[in-house]
Enzyme design. Sequence first.
Site, PDB file in Angstrom:
ATOM      1  N   ARG A 138      -6.824  -4.399  -8.417  1.00 54.74           N
ATOM      2  CA  ARG A 138      -5.695  -4.531  -7.421  1.00 54.74           C
ATOM      3  C   ARG A 138      -6.006  -4.695  -5.868  1.00 54.74           C
ATOM      4  NH1 ARG A 138      -2.533   0.780  -8.834  1.00 54.74           N
ATOM      5  NH2 ARG A 138      -0.927  -0.332  -7.357  1.00 54.74           N
ATOM      6  N   TYR A 180       2.276   1.041 -13.849  1.00 57.56           N
ATOM      7  CA  TYR A 180       1.847   2.376 -14.382  1.00 57.56           C
ATOM      8  C   TYR A 180       2.503   2.508 -15.802  1.00 57.56           C
ATOM      9  CZ  TYR A 180      -0.004   3.245  -9.756  1.00 57.56           C
ATOM     10  OH  TYR A 180      -0.759   3.108  -8.701  1.00 57.56           O
ATOM     11  N   PRO A 240      -1.555  13.007  -6.117  1.00 54.75           N
ATOM     12  CA  PRO A 240      -0.292  12.739  -5.572  1.00 54.75           C
ATOM     13  C   PRO A 240       0.286  11.403  -6.289  1.00 54.75           C
ATOM     14  CG  PRO A 240      -2.168  11.933  -4.077  1.00 54.75           C
ATOM     15  CD  PRO A 240      -2.676  12.867  -5.005  1.00 54.75           C
ATOM     16  N   ASN A 241       1.929  11.760  -6.405  1.00 54.43           N
ATOM     17  CA  ASN A 241       2.588  10.679  -6.890  1.00 54.43           C
ATOM     18  C   ASN A 241       2.513  10.612  -8.440  1.00 54.43           C
ATOM     19  OD1 ASN A 241       3.737   9.844  -4.280  1.00 54.43           O
ATOM     20  ND2 ASN A 241       1.733   9.051  -4.090  1.00 54.43           N
ATOM     21  N   ALA A 281      -4.126   8.168  -4.843  1.00 49.43           N
ATOM     22  CA  ALA A 281      -4.511   7.560  -3.620  1.00 49.43           C
ATOM     23  C   ALA A 281      -5.616   8.213  -3.089  1.00 49.43           C
ATOM     24  CB  ALA A 281      -3.480   7.312  -2.456  1.00 49.43           C
ATOM     25  N   ARG A 286       7.940   5.710 -11.752  1.00 50.56           N
ATOM     26  CA  ARG A 286       7.369   5.137 -10.512  1.00 50.56           C
ATOM     27  C   ARG A 286       6.586   3.642 -11.044  1.00 50.56           C
ATOM     28  NH1 ARG A 286       1.123   7.068  -8.950  1.00 50.56           N
ATOM     29  NH2 ARG A 286       0.901   5.645  -7.002  1.00 50.56           N
ATOM     30  N   ASN A 322      -7.524  12.420 -12.020  1.00 47.88           N
ATOM     31  CA  ASN A 322      -6.894  11.408 -11.455  1.00 47.88           C
ATOM     32  C   ASN A 322      -6.497  11.648 -10.147  1.00 47.88           C
ATOM     33  OD1 ASN A 322      -5.441   9.007 -10.526  1.00 47.88           O
ATOM     34  ND2 ASN A 322      -4.283   8.749 -12.358  1.00 47.88           N
ATOM     35  N   GLU A 366     -13.603  10.734 -13.588  1.00 45.32           N
ATOM     36  CA  GLU A 366     -12.478  10.047 -12.686  1.00 45.32           C
ATOM     37  C   GLU A 366     -11.797   8.959 -13.744  1.00 45.32           C
ATOM     38  OE1 GLU A 366     -13.918   8.009  -9.342  1.00 45.32           O
ATOM     39  OE2 GLU A 366     -12.126   6.843  -8.809  1.00 45.32           O
ATOM     40  N   HIS A 386      -8.092   6.321 -14.058  1.00 42.87           N
ATOM     41  CA  HIS A 386      -6.799   5.778 -13.381  1.00 42.87           C
ATOM     42  C   HIS A 386      -6.428   5.051 -14.385  1.00 42.87           C
ATOM     43  CE1 HIS A 386      -8.708   6.546  -9.299  1.00 42.87           C
ATOM     44  NE2 HIS A 386      -9.715   6.053  -9.689  1.00 42.87           N
TER      45      HIS A 386
HETATM   46  C1  DQA Z   1      -4.000   5.257  -9.456  1.00 43.43           C
HETATM   47  C2  DQA Z   1      -4.468   4.485  -8.844  1.00 43.43           C
HETATM   48  C3  DQA Z   1      -4.438   4.770  -7.357  1.00 43.43           C
HETATM   49  O1  DQA Z   1      -4.799   3.504  -6.542  1.00 43.43           O
HETATM   50  C4  DQA Z   1      -3.086   4.938  -6.715  1.00 43.43           C
HETATM   51  O2  DQA Z   1      -3.038   5.306  -5.334  1.00 43.43           O
HETATM   52  C5  DQA Z   1      -2.462   6.119  -7.606  1.00 43.43           C
HETATM   53  C6  DQA Z   1      -2.786   5.904  -9.175  1.00 43.43           C
HETATM   54  C7  DQA Z   1      -3.923   4.934 -11.088  1.00 43.43           C
HETATM   55  O3  DQA Z   1      -4.005   6.068 -11.964  1.00 43.43           O
HETATM   56  O4  DQA Z   1      -3.959   3.784 -11.553  1.00 43.43           O
HETATM   57  O5  DQA Z   1      -1.777   6.825  -7.422  1.00 43.43           O
HETATM   58  O6  DQA Z   1      -4.997   6.494  -9.348  1.00 43.43           O
END
Ligand code: DQA
Length: 153
Positions: free
Chosen positions: A106, A22, A9-10, A76, A17, A73, A97, A99
């Site tokens: 964070r 990011y 998501p996102n 959240a 964003r 990735n 995994e 990020h």
């Molecule tokens: C993320 C880190 C997560 O905590 C966050 O919710 C994201 C992006 C990252 O790529 O740093 O959406 O996965």
Amino acid sequence: MKILVLNGPNLNLLGRREQDIYGTVTLDEINNSLLSLAAELDVELDFFQSNHEGELVDRLHAAIEHCSAAVVNPGAFTHYSYALRDAVAAVEMPVIEVHLSNIHAREEFRRHSVIAPVAAGQISGLGIDGYRLALRAAASLANTAARGAVGIK
Ligand code: DQA
């Protein structure tokens, strides 16, 4: 050999964003960069992004048939999706995994990943390079598994 690149998501909003966290790179730019690396590594890629937990689970299940590893990735969902965690465990392929940000530096709720215990490894905080390193690791682990399957040491 095919590798799934799954984004949660996102991550479709990358580039716009929270740029301070990011950066300005878009998901298309990340995927294009992975495509050129994939050519070097001689692997094919399947890309999927969704804002919906069930769609991510379904795509991982579908990958059992045609993928040898995955770069994920989970966004959240990293921090609370037991459904995605169970899917990663169920598919029995190496999952890396990744990020963009350093989740360990964070907010408190981001420091815990429910995915990490069932992933082959976690890369966090290296931005787009993290995806590239994750792809290298996924290809290497998948190759090792394939060689094991045919008995090559
Ligand atoms: C993320 C880190 C997560 O905590 C966050 O919710 C994201 C992006 C990252 O790529 O740093 O959406 O996965």
